[in-house]
Motif scaffolding. Structure first.
Motif, PDB file in Angstrom:
ATOM      1  N   PHE A   4       3.380  -9.234  -5.404  1.00 46.60           N
ATOM      2  CA  PHE A   4       4.142  -9.318  -4.157  1.00 46.60           C
ATOM      3  C   PHE A   4       5.324 -10.263  -4.372  1.00 46.60           C
ATOM      4  O   PHE A   4       5.144 -11.418  -4.752  1.00 46.60           O
ATOM      5  N   THR A   5       6.524  -9.781  -4.120  1.00 46.35           N
ATOM      6  CA  THR A   5       7.712 -10.602  -4.337  1.00 46.35           C
ATOM      7  C   THR A   5       8.225 -11.244  -3.057  1.00 46.35           C
ATOM      8  O   THR A   5       8.985 -12.207  -3.111  1.00 46.35           O
ATOM      9  N   SER A   6       7.814 -10.744  -1.902  1.00 51.58           N
ATOM     10  CA  SER A   6       8.269 -11.271  -0.618  1.00 51.58           C
ATOM     11  C   SER A   6       7.094 -11.890   0.134  1.00 51.58           C
ATOM     12  O   SER A   6       6.158 -11.181   0.505  1.00 51.58           O
ATOM     13  N   PRO A   7       7.116 -13.203   0.380  1.00 52.41           N
ATOM     14  CA  PRO A   7       6.018 -13.844   1.121  1.00 52.41           C
ATOM     15  C   PRO A   7       5.828 -13.258   2.517  1.00 52.41           C
ATOM     16  O   PRO A   7       4.701 -13.091   2.977  1.00 52.41           O
ATOM     17  N   SER A   8       6.935 -12.944   3.182  1.00 45.44           N
ATOM     18  CA  SER A   8       6.808 -12.407   4.538  1.00 45.44           C
ATOM     19  C   SER A   8       6.177 -11.018   4.520  1.00 45.44           C
ATOM     20  O   SER A   8       5.342 -10.689   5.372  1.00 45.44           O
ATOM     21  N   HIS A   9       6.563 -10.199   3.557  1.00 44.23           N
ATOM     22  CA  HIS A   9       5.957  -8.869   3.444  1.00 44.23           C
ATOM     23  C   HIS A   9       4.466  -8.987   3.127  1.00 44.23           C
ATOM     24  O   HIS A   9       3.634  -8.263   3.696  1.00 44.23           O
ATOM     25  N   PHE A  10       4.123  -9.895   2.217  1.00 42.66           N
ATOM     26  CA  PHE A  10       2.718 -10.108   1.880  1.00 42.66           C
ATOM     27  C   PHE A  10       1.914 -10.536   3.111  1.00 42.66           C
ATOM     28  O   PHE A  10       0.826 -10.021   3.363  1.00 42.66           O
ATOM     29  N   SER A  11       2.465 -11.454   3.884  1.00 46.77           N
ATOM     30  CA  SER A  11       1.755 -11.941   5.071  1.00 46.77           C
ATOM     31  C   SER A  11       1.524 -10.814   6.068  1.00 46.77           C
ATOM     32  O   SER A  11       0.435 -10.680   6.639  1.00 46.77           O
ATOM     33  N   ARG A  12       2.549  -9.967   6.271  1.00 41.27           N
ATOM     34  CA  ARG A  12       2.401  -8.847   7.207  1.00 41.27           C
ATOM     35  C   ARG A  12       1.362  -7.851   6.716  1.00 41.27           C
ATOM     36  O   ARG A  12       0.531  -7.354   7.484  1.00 41.27           O
ATOM     37  N   ALA A  13       1.409  -7.545   5.437  1.00 33.52           N
ATOM     38  CA  ALA A  13       0.462  -6.577   4.881  1.00 33.52           C
ATOM     39  C   ALA A  13      -0.968  -7.123   4.949  1.00 33.52           C
ATOM     40  O   ALA A  13      -1.913  -6.381   5.255  1.00 33.52           O
ATOM     41  N   PHE A  14      -1.119  -8.407   4.702  1.00 31.40           N
ATOM     42  CA  PHE A  14      -2.448  -9.017   4.743  1.00 31.40           C
ATOM     43  C   PHE A  14      -3.005  -8.994   6.171  1.00 31.40           C
ATOM     44  O   PHE A  14      -4.171  -8.646   6.385  1.00 31.40           O
ATOM     45  N   ARG A  15      -2.164  -9.343   7.141  1.00 32.16           N
ATOM     46  CA  ARG A  15      -2.622  -9.337   8.540  1.00 32.16           C
ATOM     47  C   ARG A  15      -2.971  -7.914   8.978  1.00 32.16           C
ATOM     48  O   ARG A  15      -3.967  -7.696   9.683  1.00 32.16           O
ATOM     49  N   ALA A  16      -2.156  -6.933   8.581  1.00 32.52           N
ATOM     50  CA  ALA A  16      -2.439  -5.545   8.953  1.00 32.52           C
ATOM     51  C   ALA A  16      -3.777  -5.082   8.383  1.00 32.52           C
ATOM     52  O   ALA A  16      -4.504  -4.313   9.007  1.00 32.52           O
ATOM     53  N   ALA A  17      -4.121  -5.576   7.208  1.00 36.15           N
ATOM     54  CA  ALA A  17      -5.357  -5.140   6.560  1.00 36.15           C
ATOM     55  C   ALA A  17      -6.582  -5.872   7.064  1.00 36.15           C
ATOM     56  O   ALA A  17      -7.641  -5.272   7.275  1.00 36.15           O
ATOM     57  N   THR A  52      -1.781  -0.868   8.958  1.00 36.53           N
ATOM     58  CA  THR A  52      -0.818  -0.070   9.699  1.00 36.53           C
ATOM     59  C   THR A  52       0.544  -0.117   9.053  1.00 36.53           C
ATOM     60  O   THR A  52       1.545   0.224   9.661  1.00 36.53           O
ATOM     61  N   ALA A  53       0.594  -0.627   7.821  1.00 36.88           N
ATOM     62  CA  ALA A  53       1.888  -0.704   7.151  1.00 36.88           C
ATOM     63  C   ALA A  53       2.452   0.694   6.956  1.00 36.88           C
ATOM     64  O   ALA A  53       1.731   1.687   6.914  1.00 36.88           O
ATOM     65  N   GLU A  54       3.740   0.748   6.772  1.00 37.74           N
ATOM     66  CA  GLU A  54       4.426   2.039   6.627  1.00 37.74           C
ATOM     67  C   GLU A  54       3.901   2.784   5.405  1.00 37.74           C
ATOM     68  O   GLU A  54       3.748   2.214   4.333  1.00 37.74           O
ATOM     69  N   ARG A  55       3.597   4.044   5.560  1.00 39.60           N
ATOM     70  CA  ARG A  55       3.049   4.854   4.475  1.00 39.60           C
ATOM     71  C   ARG A  55       4.155   5.302   3.539  1.00 39.60           C
ATOM     72  O   ARG A  55       5.220   5.702   3.958  1.00 39.60           O
ATOM     73  N   GLU A  56       3.842   5.232   2.240  1.00 39.28           N
ATOM     74  CA  GLU A  56       4.753   5.788   1.248  1.00 39.28           C
ATOM     75  C   GLU A  56       4.477   7.275   1.118  1.00 39.28           C
ATOM     76  O   GLU A  56       3.338   7.696   1.050  1.00 39.28           O
ATOM     77  N   ARG A  57       5.501   8.063   1.078  1.00 37.94           N
ATOM     78  CA  ARG A  57       5.328   9.508   0.958  1.00 37.94           C
ATOM     79  C   ARG A  57       6.173  10.027  -0.201  1.00 37.94           C
ATOM     80  O   ARG A  57       7.186   9.446  -0.543  1.00 37.94           O
ATOM     81  N   PRO A  58       5.720  11.123  -0.827  1.00 36.36           N
ATOM     82  CA  PRO A  58       6.544  11.721  -1.881  1.00 36.36           C
ATOM     83  C   PRO A  58       7.938  11.977  -1.375  1.00 36.36           C
ATOM     84  O   PRO A  58       8.145  12.507  -0.298  1.00 36.36           O
ATOM     85  N   GLY A  59       8.885  11.559  -2.197  1.00 37.49           N
ATOM     86  CA  GLY A  59      10.283  11.725  -1.814  1.00 37.49           C
ATOM     87  C   GLY A  59      10.827  10.532  -1.090  1.00 37.49           C
ATOM     88  O   GLY A  59      12.025  10.397  -0.875  1.00 37.49           O
ATOM     89  N   GLY A  60       9.942   9.595  -0.683  1.00 36.38           N
ATOM     90  CA  GLY A  60      10.365   8.375  -0.014  1.00 36.38           C
ATOM     91  C   GLY A  60      10.710   7.333  -1.048  1.00 36.38           C
ATOM     92  O   GLY A  60      10.944   7.613  -2.217  1.00 36.38           O
ATOM     93  N   PRO A  61      10.698   6.035  -0.633  1.00 35.11           N
ATOM     94  CA  PRO A  61      11.036   4.972  -1.551  1.00 35.11           C
ATOM     95  C   PRO A  61      10.073   4.968  -2.739  1.00 35.11           C
ATOM     96  O   PRO A  61       8.867   5.083  -2.580  1.00 35.11           O
ATOM     97  N   ALA A  62      10.601   4.830  -3.917  1.00 40.98           N
ATOM     98  CA  ALA A  62       9.770   4.916  -5.117  1.00 40.98           C
ATOM     99  C   ALA A  62       9.029   3.627  -5.382  1.00 40.98           C
ATOM    100  O   ALA A  62       7.980   3.615  -5.989  1.00 40.98           O
TER     101      ALA A  62
END
Length: 357
Positions: A290-303, A344-354
């Motif tokens: 995880f390179t972004s602390p804020s992203h990590f915190s959000r993902a952890f809380r969502a999980a 509830t984090a945003e789902r990655e889908r084929p063709g989306g962000p790699a």
């Protein structure tokens, strides 16, 4: 560990018998007839990668035969892929005859008679493995024995290049990694046979399941890499990004979600030990990609229903008050052991962000 068999130290008169023994010991029982009055020295250097035996062979002119008598005596079924280095070989099996030149490769099946004649000094690399490890139909395999697969173009060139590189690295790979690379080699060979047989089925359930296991193992070994993403994962396994996504869709999860789950589970575990080691939340997050602390915190809380710091406090104190899907924490670990970290984090889908979080 390599196994070396050589007749170089023997007088020419004694080389024939020793070479016959070395060939049959390395591969399968075979009849060997040397074509020189004074046989040239021969050598075999072998390595084991899982169920795949890789052998580099050098010798002088000879004829090698697998007879009905030897088949009845042996009773085992192996396949031998031979990648020709120096010299040419004339191979016969299943009513076909083919000349295998330098850079080409061919297949032989030990359950049926075959013959190989080499009229000049030669070298080749062989790959010897149980028939059951190659998931192809018997009829398709039988149709392609004693066939020259060109190492210069098309799908066969891709497969031949992989086998050649695997042979060069065989002595440097540990048992686990070597076995996985060997399994991948056999998957590639199965794809080539299916393609040649007109029934190319890269998404068949057995092949897909085995491939998914190897892909997941690759991901787990590279979780700490922030750049871990579908394009690189797909390239490492010689598949398209689309097919990679399809493998995970069969389990109801995206590639990115699975990576995020594995990273979060390891962060959750390490957070309980980080204070004693002097590591903060951000350091634990970075350790697992995880390179972004804020992203990590959000993902952890969502999980898990709480921030990483809250989990750390509650887990260390044994306090059973947690939010989300928590409930009693007990000793700080058990309550979360089975919780999936998709959240509830945003789902990655084929063709989306790699890039995977």
């Amino acid at each position: 560990m390599s196994v070396v068999l050589s007749t170089a130290s023997l007088p020419a008169a004694d080389r024939g018998e020793r070479w016959h023994h070395a060939v049959s010991r390395t591969f399968i029982p075979l009849d060997v007839r040397l074509l020189e009055d004074e046989p040239s020295p021969g050598s075999i250097v072998s390595h084991r990668l899982g169920s795949l035996q890789v052998s580099r062979v050098q010798a002088g002119p000879q004829v090698v035969t697998r007879s009905r008598r030897l088949i009845a005596r042996d009773g085992k079924q192996f396949l031998i892929l031979t990648l020709q280095g120096r010299g040419s070989a004339l191979k016969e099996q299943d009513g076909r005859q083919a000349r295998i030149g330098p850079g080409d490769f061919s297949l032989s099946d030990s359950s049926r008679q075959f013959r190989k004649k080499v009229q000049d000094a030669f070298s080749f690399t062989s790959f010897h493995f149980p028939r059951e490890d190659l998931r192809v139909r018997d009829a398709d395999l039988r149709a392609l024995t004693a066939t020259a697969f060109s190492g210069r173009e098309g799908s066969a060139a891709l497969v031949g290049t992989y086998f050649a590189r695997l042979a060069r690295e065989a002595g440097h790979l540990d048992a686990l990694v070597g076995g996985q690379f060997a399994a991948t080699a056999l998957d590639l060979l199965a794809l080539l046979i299916n393609e040649r047989s007109g029934r190319f089925t890269p998404q068949g359930p057995e092949t897909a399941a085995a491939t998914l296991v190897r892909v997941k193992d690759h991901i787990l070994r590279h979780l700490a890499d922030p750049g871990l993403a579908p394009p690189g994962i797909a390239a490492a396994h010689f598949m398209s990004v689309r097919y990679l996504h399809k493998l995970f869709q069969a389990e109801g999860v995206t590639v990115g979600e699975w990576i995020r789950t594995q990273r979060l589970e390891r962060c959750r575990r390490d957070l309980l030990h980080s204070p004693a080691l002097g590591h903060g939340v951000a350091a634990v997050a970075r350790r697992w990609g995880f390179t972004s602390p804020s992203h990590f915190s959000r993902a952890f809380r969502a999980a898990y229903g709480m921030t990483p710091r809250e989990w750390q406090i509650h887990g260390l104190s044994g306090d059973g008050t947690g939010g989300g899907t928590g409930g009693g924490l007990g000793d700080g670990t058990d309550a979360w052991a089975g919780v999936g970290a998709t959240g509830t984090a945003e789902r990655e889908r084929p063709g989306g962000p790699a890039r995977c979080p």
